[in-house]
Design an enzyme around this catalytic site. Structure first.
Site, mmCIF file in Angstrom:
data_model
loop_
_atom_site.group_PDB
_atom_site.id
_atom_site.type_symbol
_atom_site.label_atom_id
_atom_site.label_comp_id
_atom_site.label_asym_id
_atom_site.label_seq_id
_atom_site.Cartn_x
_atom_site.Cartn_y
_atom_site.Cartn_z
ATOM 1 N N HIS A 178 -12.486 14.327 28.509
ATOM 2 C CA HIS A 178 -11.315 14.276 27.628
ATOM 3 C C HIS A 178 -11.790 14.270 26.174
ATOM 4 C CE1 HIS A 178 -7.203 13.402 26.493
ATOM 5 N NE2 HIS A 178 -7.665 12.484 25.670
ATOM 6 N N GLU A 187 -19.236 17.504 24.015
ATOM 7 C CA GLU A 187 -18.828 17.593 25.427
ATOM 8 C C GLU A 187 -19.915 18.284 26.246
ATOM 9 O OE1 GLU A 187 -13.975 17.718 25.303
ATOM 10 O OE2 GLU A 187 -15.020 19.564 25.735
ATOM 11 N N ASP A 224 -5.916 10.042 32.136
ATOM 12 C CA ASP A 224 -6.975 9.619 31.199
ATOM 13 C C ASP A 224 -7.176 8.104 31.158
ATOM 14 O OD1 ASP A 224 -7.370 12.305 30.521
ATOM 15 O OD2 ASP A 224 -5.800 12.237 29.017
ATOM 16 N N ILE A 255 -1.580 17.890 36.651
ATOM 17 C CA ILE A 255 -1.532 16.478 37.026
ATOM 18 C C ILE A 255 -1.808 16.383 38.521
ATOM 19 C CG2 ILE A 255 0.049 14.518 37.327
ATOM 20 C CD1 ILE A 255 1.291 15.334 34.627
HETATM 21 C C1 GRF Z 1 -12.161 20.363 26.816
HETATM 22 O O1 GRF Z 1 -11.974 20.109 25.461
HETATM 23 C C2 GRF Z 1 -11.908 19.124 27.618
HETATM 24 O O2 GRF Z 1 -12.145 17.961 26.914
HETATM 25 C C3 GRF Z 1 -10.440 19.218 27.950
HETATM 26 O O3 GRF Z 1 -10.199 20.587 28.118
HETATM 27 C C4 GRF Z 1 -11.136 21.338 27.355
HETATM 28 C C5 GRF Z 1 -11.726 22.344 28.264
HETATM 29 O O4 GRF Z 1 -12.529 23.275 27.585
HETATM 30 N N1 GRF Z 1 -10.145 18.435 29.121
HETATM 31 P P1 GRF Z 1 -13.342 24.360 28.400
HETATM 32 O O5 GRF Z 1 -12.367 25.094 29.293
HETATM 33 O O6 GRF Z 1 -14.405 23.655 29.170
HETATM 34 O O7 GRF Z 1 -13.903 25.272 27.344
#
Ligand code: GRF
Length: 206
Positions: free
Chosen positions: A124, A189, A160, A107
């Site tokens: 996220h 992502e 978030d 945090i």
């Molecule tokens: C991801 O799923 C992201 O959304 C969350 O933490 C995870 C990190 O994954 N905040 P990585 O370390 O990039 O593989």
């Protein structure tokens, strides 16, 4: 005779966005961003990766790509503010234009936000504003929603809750296990984070 006025030649210079990445875990998003840079999709350079867990795999991914990886172990700092000050110090040393949180599990305080106003991005694994906080994928799965996803947003003090920059929707299929959903969200992502960085940098004229 005066020399003709020639049109200005197009500049060959393309500015390179300097990124500082914060990671706590696997670093798969870090790797996706690195690959987007390598293939020319993102005109940027990752100047430094800061990680807080000594065994974070993100460190190895950074080293594989020749990126300086610096351990800032939160256990060595007596307050969240002291931790953030140490992080700011490194990010400034490396001239970061944008700070990219890629699985950063601490945090933050206002000190970090003020040092990089509207310059800190986070990702996220849900369609915000639904399912904030930790275990977002499990929350969505347990709730039985039919569509989840991932969100790139600006960091805010409230977890978030910052301005949303980009999202991708991911369906939850009837026979999905939690791991299926996790994998499908991570694929998205890795697509939207580099895109969001490029689009946001363009918007800021970086
Ligand atoms: C991801 O799923 C992201 O959304 C969350 O933490 C995870 C990190 O994954 N905040 P990585 O370390 O990039 O593989």
């Amino acid at each position: 005779m005066s020399s003709p006025v020639l049109p200005e030649a197009p500049s060959l210079h393309q500015s390179i966005i300097v990124l500082g990445v914060l990671a706590s875990g696997s670093g798969s998003n870090l790797e996706a961003i690195t690959k987007a840079i390598a293939n020319g999709q993102l005109q940027a350079k990752i100047a430094v990766v800061i990680y807080n867990e000594p065994d974070a795999f993100a460190k190895q991914r950074a080293q594989k790509f020749g990126i300086p990886a610096i351990l800032i172990n939160h256990r060595d700092y007596k307050s969240r503010k002291a931790l953030d000050l140490a992080i700011i110090n490194i990010l400034k040393q490396y001239n970061a234009d944008l700070v990219i949180m890629a699985g950063w599990m601490r945090i933050v305080t206002q000190v970090l936000i003020d040092a990089f106003p509207e310059r800190i991005l986070n990702i996220h694994p849900s369609l915000l504003p639904s399912f904030k906080g930790i275990h977002a994928i499990e929350q969505a799965f347990d709730y039985g929603v039919k569509i989840s996803g991932c969100t790139v947003h600006l960091l805010s003090l409230e977890v978030d809750s910052g301005k949303i920059l980009k999202q991708s929707a991911v369906p939850i299929l009837d026979n999905d296990k939690l791991e299926d959903l996790q994998k499908r969200i991570q694929v998205q992502e890795h697509i939207i984070y580099p895109e969001a960085i490029a689009e946001y940098a363009l918007k800021l004229s970086l």
